[in-house]
Write a protein that holds these residues in place. Structure first.
Motif, PDB file in Angstrom:
ATOM      1  N   TRP A  61       0.855  -1.200   0.000  1.00  0.00           N
ATOM      2  CA  TRP A  61       0.000   0.000   0.000  1.00  0.00           C
ATOM      3  C   TRP A  61       0.887   1.244   0.000  1.00  0.00           C
ATOM      4  CZ3 TRP A  61      -5.497   0.469   0.573  1.00  0.00           C
ATOM      5  CH2 TRP A  61      -5.943   1.782   0.798  1.00  0.00           C
ATOM      6  N   ASP A  62       1.827   1.277   0.958  1.00  0.00           N
ATOM      7  CA  ASP A  62       2.680   2.454   1.109  1.00  0.00           C
ATOM      8  C   ASP A  62       3.660   2.618  -0.056  1.00  0.00           C
ATOM      9  OD1 ASP A  62       1.329   2.878   3.464  1.00  0.00           O
ATOM     10  OD2 ASP A  62       2.962   2.175   4.755  1.00  0.00           O
ATOM     11  N   PHE A  63       4.123   1.507  -0.635  1.00  0.00           N
ATOM     12  CA  PHE A  63       5.025   1.596  -1.783  1.00  0.00           C
ATOM     13  C   PHE A  63       4.334   2.266  -2.963  1.00  0.00           C
ATOM     14  CE2 PHE A  63       6.456  -0.117  -5.868  1.00  0.00           C
ATOM     15  CZ  PHE A  63       7.775   0.324  -5.863  1.00  0.00           C
ATOM     16  N   PHE A  64       3.116   1.841  -3.281  1.00  0.00           N
ATOM     17  CA  PHE A  64       2.426   2.417  -4.439  1.00  0.00           C
ATOM     18  C   PHE A  64       1.920   3.829  -4.160  1.00  0.00           C
ATOM     19  CE2 PHE A  64       2.530  -1.980  -5.821  1.00  0.00           C
ATOM     20  CZ  PHE A  64       2.908  -1.810  -7.140  1.00  0.00           C
ATOM     21  N   ALA A  65       1.655   4.149  -2.899  1.00  0.00           N
ATOM     22  CA  ALA A  65       1.216   5.501  -2.533  1.00  0.00           C
ATOM     23  C   ALA A  65       2.381   6.481  -2.451  1.00  0.00           C
ATOM     24  CB  ALA A  65       0.483   5.466  -1.190  1.00  0.00           C
ATOM     25  N   GLY A  66       3.607   5.973  -2.338  1.00  0.00           N
ATOM     26  CA  GLY A  66       4.764   6.844  -2.167  1.00  0.00           C
ATOM     27  C   GLY A  66       5.783   6.716  -3.276  1.00  0.00           C
ATOM     28  N   PRO A  67       6.744   5.793  -3.112  1.00  0.00           N
ATOM     29  CA  PRO A  67       7.824   5.690  -4.111  1.00  0.00           C
ATOM     30  C   PRO A  67       7.339   5.486  -5.541  1.00  0.00           C
ATOM     31  CG  PRO A  67       8.381   4.420  -2.162  1.00  0.00           C
ATOM     32  CD  PRO A  67       6.966   4.911  -1.974  1.00  0.00           C
ATOM     33  N   TRP A  68       6.298   4.682  -5.730  1.00  0.00           N
ATOM     34  CA  TRP A  68       5.821   4.422  -7.093  1.00  0.00           C
ATOM     35  C   TRP A  68       5.344   5.709  -7.766  1.00  0.00           C
ATOM     36  CZ3 TRP A  68       6.899   0.919 -10.434  1.00  0.00           C
ATOM     37  CH2 TRP A  68       6.085   0.711 -11.553  1.00  0.00           C
ATOM     38  N   LEU A  69       4.723   6.614  -7.001  1.00  0.00           N
ATOM     39  CA  LEU A  69       4.311   7.903  -7.565  1.00  0.00           C
ATOM     40  C   LEU A  69       5.523   8.733  -7.965  1.00  0.00           C
ATOM     41  CD1 LEU A  69       1.289   9.175  -5.424  1.00  0.00           C
ATOM     42  CD2 LEU A  69       1.321   8.698  -7.868  1.00  0.00           C
ATOM     43  N   ASN A  70       6.590   8.666  -7.165  1.00  0.00           N
ATOM     44  CA  ASN A  70       7.801   9.428  -7.487  1.00  0.00           C
ATOM     45  C   ASN A  70       8.504   8.899  -8.728  1.00  0.00           C
ATOM     46  OD1 ASN A  70       7.468  11.101  -5.259  1.00  0.00           O
ATOM     47  ND2 ASN A  70       8.563   9.697  -3.925  1.00  0.00           N
ATOM     48  N   LEU A  71       8.246   7.650  -9.076  1.00  0.00           N
ATOM     49  CA  LEU A  71       8.882   7.030 -10.240  1.00  0.00           C
ATOM     50  C   LEU A  71       8.050   7.166 -11.515  1.00  0.00           C
ATOM     51  CD1 LEU A  71      10.135   3.782  -8.461  1.00  0.00           C
ATOM     52  CD2 LEU A  71      11.529   5.723  -9.219  1.00  0.00           C
ATOM     53  N   LEU A  72       7.075   8.035 -11.496  1.00  0.00           N
ATOM     54  CA  LEU A  72       6.149   8.200 -12.620  1.00  0.00           C
ATOM     55  C   LEU A  72       6.850   8.270 -13.981  1.00  0.00           C
ATOM     56  CD1 LEU A  72       3.065   8.483 -13.062  1.00  0.00           C
ATOM     57  CD2 LEU A  72       3.385  10.938 -12.951  1.00  0.00           C
ATOM     58  N   PRO A  73       7.883   9.090 -14.179  1.00  0.00           N
ATOM     59  CA  PRO A  73       8.507   9.151 -15.507  1.00  0.00           C
ATOM     60  C   PRO A  73       9.248   7.864 -15.887  1.00  0.00           C
ATOM     61  CG  PRO A  73       9.241  10.983 -14.109  1.00  0.00           C
ATOM     62  CD  PRO A  73       8.442  10.063 -13.255  1.00  0.00           C
ATOM     63  N   LEU A  74       9.637   7.076 -14.895  1.00  0.00           N
ATOM     64  CA  LEU A  74      10.410   5.858 -15.171  1.00  0.00           C
ATOM     65  C   LEU A  74       9.549   4.606 -15.289  1.00  0.00           C
ATOM     66  CD1 LEU A  74      13.367   6.445 -12.694  1.00  0.00           C
ATOM     67  CD2 LEU A  74      13.316   6.876 -15.150  1.00  0.00           C
ATOM     68  N   ARG A  75       8.257   4.723 -15.074  1.00  0.00           N
ATOM     69  CA  ARG A  75       7.389   3.542 -15.066  1.00  0.00           C
ATOM     70  C   ARG A  75       7.494   2.671 -16.309  1.00  0.00           C
ATOM     71  NH1 ARG A  75       1.717   5.506 -12.285  1.00  0.00           N
ATOM     72  NH2 ARG A  75       2.569   5.886 -10.208  1.00  0.00           N
ATOM     73  N   PRO A  76       7.496   3.221 -17.524  1.00  0.00           N
ATOM     74  CA  PRO A  76       7.575   2.346 -18.703  1.00  0.00           C
ATOM     75  C   PRO A  76       8.845   1.489 -18.704  1.00  0.00           C
ATOM     76  CG  PRO A  76       6.883   4.543 -19.368  1.00  0.00           C
ATOM     77  CD  PRO A  76       7.282   4.626 -17.916  1.00  0.00           C
ATOM     78  N   VAL A  77       9.962   2.078 -18.337  1.00  0.00           N
ATOM     79  CA  VAL A  77      11.226   1.340 -18.307  1.00  0.00           C
ATOM     80  C   VAL A  77      11.175   0.278 -17.206  1.00  0.00           C
ATOM     81  CG1 VAL A  77      13.706   1.540 -17.851  1.00  0.00           C
ATOM     82  CG2 VAL A  77      12.540   3.264 -19.246  1.00  0.00           C
ATOM     83  N   LEU A  78      10.700   0.656 -16.029  1.00  0.00           N
ATOM     84  CA  LEU A  78      10.622  -0.291 -14.916  1.00  0.00           C
ATOM     85  C   LEU A  78       9.709  -1.468 -15.242  1.00  0.00           C
ATOM     86  CD1 LEU A  78      10.410   2.250 -11.967  1.00  0.00           C
ATOM     87  CD2 LEU A  78      12.372   0.824 -12.610  1.00  0.00           C
ATOM     88  N   ARG A  79       8.607  -1.211 -15.915  1.00  0.00           N
ATOM     89  CA  ARG A  79       7.679  -2.290 -16.285  1.00  0.00           C
ATOM     90  C   ARG A  79       8.344  -3.251 -17.285  1.00  0.00           C
ATOM     91  NH1 ARG A  79       3.414  -3.872 -13.858  1.00  0.00           N
ATOM     92  NH2 ARG A  79       2.257  -4.140 -15.741  1.00  0.00           N
ATOM     93  N   ARG A  80       9.119  -2.709 -18.234  1.00  0.00           N
ATOM     94  CA  ARG A  80       9.809  -3.566 -19.205  1.00  0.00           C
ATOM     95  C   ARG A  80      10.869  -4.419 -18.516  1.00  0.00           C
ATOM     96  NH1 ARG A  80       8.856   0.781 -23.014  1.00  0.00           N
ATOM     97  NH2 ARG A  80      10.707   1.857 -22.293  1.00  0.00           N
TER      98      ARG A  80
END
Length: 163
Positions: free
Chosen positions: A125-144
């Motif tokens: 819960w806290d990971f997606f509410a916090g760090p994951w939001l901060n990684l918004l521009p990197l999400r496509p790379v992280l998902r790959r």
């Protein structure tokens, strides 16, 4: 009596749930759609939500109604100086907004993820509410990278079981 799950159109079902939360109830709903992946998975996970009793904050999951009538549940990314919200799905990179506070009718207070009910304070819960939001521009790379690692891991495990 048949107790099997039924699929009901959101345009029909959500007004009933909104009426219940307006009466002070917390209601549950199975997730449909893929915009909140990887945190929540279509058809597998559920949410519990209620009428917000406070202004929303960054990281909150909010249920709102778009001006075109569509119902959406996404995460608050930011709140502007007028109190309007900008939201994004955990799978997405583009913010949606401004969303007026009047468009928001629900605040997610718990999720049933992989069969277990969790809320604030849980690692995921806290990971997606916090760090994951901060990684918004990197999400496509992280998902790959994640997909590649998962395929390699699964491929290795499938190879082990065949041996």
């Amino acid at each position: 009596m048949d107790h099997s799950p039924r699929i009901v159109d959101n345009q029909t079902f959500l007004p009933v749930l909104i009426e219940l939360i307006d009466q002070g109830h917390t209601v549950a709903l199975t997730i449909t759609g893929h915009s909140m992946t990887p945190f929540l998975v279509h058809g597998r996970d559920q949410i519990r939500f209620c009428r917000p009793d406070r202004p929303l904050r960054r990281g909150d999951m909010a249920f709102f109604r778009r001006k075109n009538g569509a119902y959406v549940m996404h995460r608050v990314c930011r709140v502007d100086e007028n109190g309007c919200y900008y939201l994004v799905g955990d799978e997405q990179i583009l913010l949606e907004g401004p969303i007026a506070p009047e468009q928001v009718f629900g605040l997610v207070v718990q999720v049933c993820r992989k069969g277990t009910w969790i809320g604030p304070g849980d690692f995921w819960w806290d990971f997606f509410a916090g760090p994951w939001l901060n990684l918004l521009p990197l999400r496509p790379v992280l998902r790959r990278v994640y997909a590649l690692a998962f395929r390699l891991w699964k491929g290795g495990r499938a190879h082990e079981t065949q041996a």
